[in-house]
Motif scaffolding. Structure first.
Motif, PDB file in Angstrom:
ATOM      1  N   UNK A  33       0.825  -1.219   0.000  1.00 45.86           N
ATOM      2  CA  UNK A  33       0.000   0.000   0.000  1.00 45.86           C
ATOM      3  C   UNK A  33       0.857   1.267   0.000  1.00 45.86           C
ATOM      4  N   UNK A  34       2.065   1.165  -0.529  1.00 47.09           N
ATOM      5  CA  UNK A  34       3.015   2.263  -0.659  1.00 47.09           C
ATOM      6  C   UNK A  34       2.313   3.502  -1.215  1.00 47.09           C
ATOM      7  N   UNK A  35       2.617   4.662  -0.638  1.00 45.92           N
ATOM      8  CA  UNK A  35       2.048   5.931  -1.115  1.00 45.92           C
ATOM      9  C   UNK A  35       3.180   6.753  -1.723  1.00 45.92           C
ATOM     10  N   UNK A  36       3.049   7.046  -3.016  1.00 43.65           N
ATOM     11  CA  UNK A  36       4.040   7.848  -3.738  1.00 43.65           C
ATOM     12  C   UNK A  36       3.495   9.263  -3.862  1.00 43.65           C
ATOM     13  N   UNK A  37       3.994  10.159  -3.026  1.00 44.93           N
ATOM     14  CA  UNK A  37       3.545  11.554  -3.056  1.00 44.93           C
ATOM     15  C   UNK A  37       4.152  12.309  -4.237  1.00 44.93           C
ATOM     16  N   UNK A  38       4.979  11.622  -5.015  1.00 50.11           N
ATOM     17  CA  UNK A  38       5.579  12.197  -6.223  1.00 50.11           C
ATOM     18  C   UNK A  38       5.131  11.409  -7.451  1.00 50.11           C
ATOM     19  N   UNK A  39       3.912  10.899  -7.400  1.00 49.81           N
ATOM     20  CA  UNK A  39       3.396  10.077  -8.504  1.00 49.81           C
ATOM     21  C   UNK A  39       3.302  10.888  -9.792  1.00 49.81           C
ATOM     22  N   UNK A  40       3.515  10.200 -10.903  1.00 52.71           N
ATOM     23  CA  UNK A  40       3.345  10.822 -12.212  1.00 52.71           C
ATOM     24  C   UNK A  40       1.858  10.861 -12.558  1.00 52.71           C
ATOM     25  N   UNK A  41       1.448  11.758 -13.442  1.00 49.92           N
ATOM     26  CA  UNK A  41       0.026  11.795 -13.845  1.00 49.92           C
ATOM     27  C   UNK A  41      -0.423  10.428 -14.375  1.00 49.92           C
ATOM     28  N   UNK A  42      -1.535   9.947 -13.857  1.00 52.00           N
ATOM     29  CA  UNK A  42      -2.082   8.665 -14.291  1.00 52.00           C
ATOM     30  C   UNK A  42      -1.449   7.445 -13.657  1.00 52.00           C
ATOM     31  N   UNK A  43      -0.479   7.643 -12.772  1.00 54.50           N
ATOM     32  CA  UNK A  43       0.180   6.505 -12.133  1.00 54.50           C
ATOM     33  C   UNK A  43      -0.798   5.785 -11.220  1.00 54.50           C
ATOM     34  N   UNK A  44      -0.843   4.464 -11.330  1.00 57.04           N
ATOM     35  CA  UNK A  44      -1.698   3.649 -10.469  1.00 57.04           C
ATOM     36  C   UNK A  44      -1.207   3.750  -9.023  1.00 57.04           C
ATOM     37  N   UNK A  45      -2.073   3.530  -8.055  1.00 53.95           N
ATOM     38  CA  UNK A  45      -1.655   3.590  -6.649  1.00 53.95           C
ATOM     39  C   UNK A  45      -0.865   2.354  -6.233  1.00 53.95           C
ATOM     40  N   UNK A  46      -0.206   2.482  -5.093  1.00 55.35           N
ATOM     41  CA  UNK A  46       0.444   1.350  -4.453  1.00 55.35           C
ATOM     42  C   UNK A  46       1.720   0.890  -5.119  1.00 55.35           C
ATOM     43  N   UNK A  47       2.147  -0.282  -4.699  1.00 61.07           N
ATOM     44  CA  UNK A  47       3.394  -0.878  -5.166  1.00 61.07           C
ATOM     45  C   UNK A  47       3.389  -1.080  -6.675  1.00 61.07           C
ATOM     46  N   UNK A  48       2.303  -1.572  -7.230  1.00 59.40           N
ATOM     47  CA  UNK A  48       2.264  -1.839  -8.673  1.00 59.40           C
ATOM     48  C   UNK A  48       2.440  -0.574  -9.492  1.00 59.40           C
ATOM     49  N   UNK A  49       1.842   0.519  -9.054  1.00 61.19           N
ATOM     50  CA  UNK A  49       1.983   1.782  -9.774  1.00 61.19           C
ATOM     51  C   UNK A  49       3.404   2.299  -9.746  1.00 61.19           C
TER      52      UNK A  49
END
Length: 137
Positions: A33-49
């Motif tokens: 359930x990793x949270x990436x506060x620097x996610x790219x646009x459209x990036x899926x949530x969690x580890x898989x994203x």
């Protein structure tokens, strides 16, 4: 875990995911359930994203080398100043390969729980990246 233990996890993360290019081993170091506060646009949530994000960077810069310049830890957080170097040989952020050498810096803060990374904040010098790729002056 101690701050030194947390630093060791971050060192293993950089070495395994980026320098050894073993994104498939991410579950050993990162929570599902990793949270990436620097996610790219459209990036899926969690580890898989985030695995998809890392794989995209490694496909675009197959010789990517990440160097830890500095680590600071307190409590459940580790701050890292890193440098990234490599050659743009594949599509990256929608930009076709340029063959150009890249070197950029970034700073991240990681939160760990029970020996795994659970959250990540990052400031990556994407302006320098775009300038080095020739996308912007």
């Amino acid at each position: 875990m101690s701050p030194d233990d947390n630093k060791a996890v971050i060192r293993a993360y950089v070495e395994t995911i980026f320098n050894q290019k073993q994104v498939d081993r991410a579950g050993e170091l990162v929570t599902s359930d990793f949270v990436d506060h620097a996610a790219l646009p459209g990036q899926a949530p969690g580890l898989e994203g985030v695995k998809q994000k890392w794989a995209m960077y490694l496909a675009g810069i197959p010789d990517l080398r990440v160097t830890i310049e500095e680590l600071v830890a307190e409590g459940d957080k580790v701050a890292v100043r890193r440098s990234y170097a490599g050659t743009h040989r594949g599509e990256l952020l929608g930009i076709p390969p340029t063959g150009k050498q890249l070197r950029i810096g970034g700073i991240s803060i990681f939160r760990l729980a029970e020996g795994k990374i659970t959250e990540h904040w990052e400031q990556l010098d994407r302006l320098a990246l775009m300038q080095q790729l020739g996308v912007i002056p």
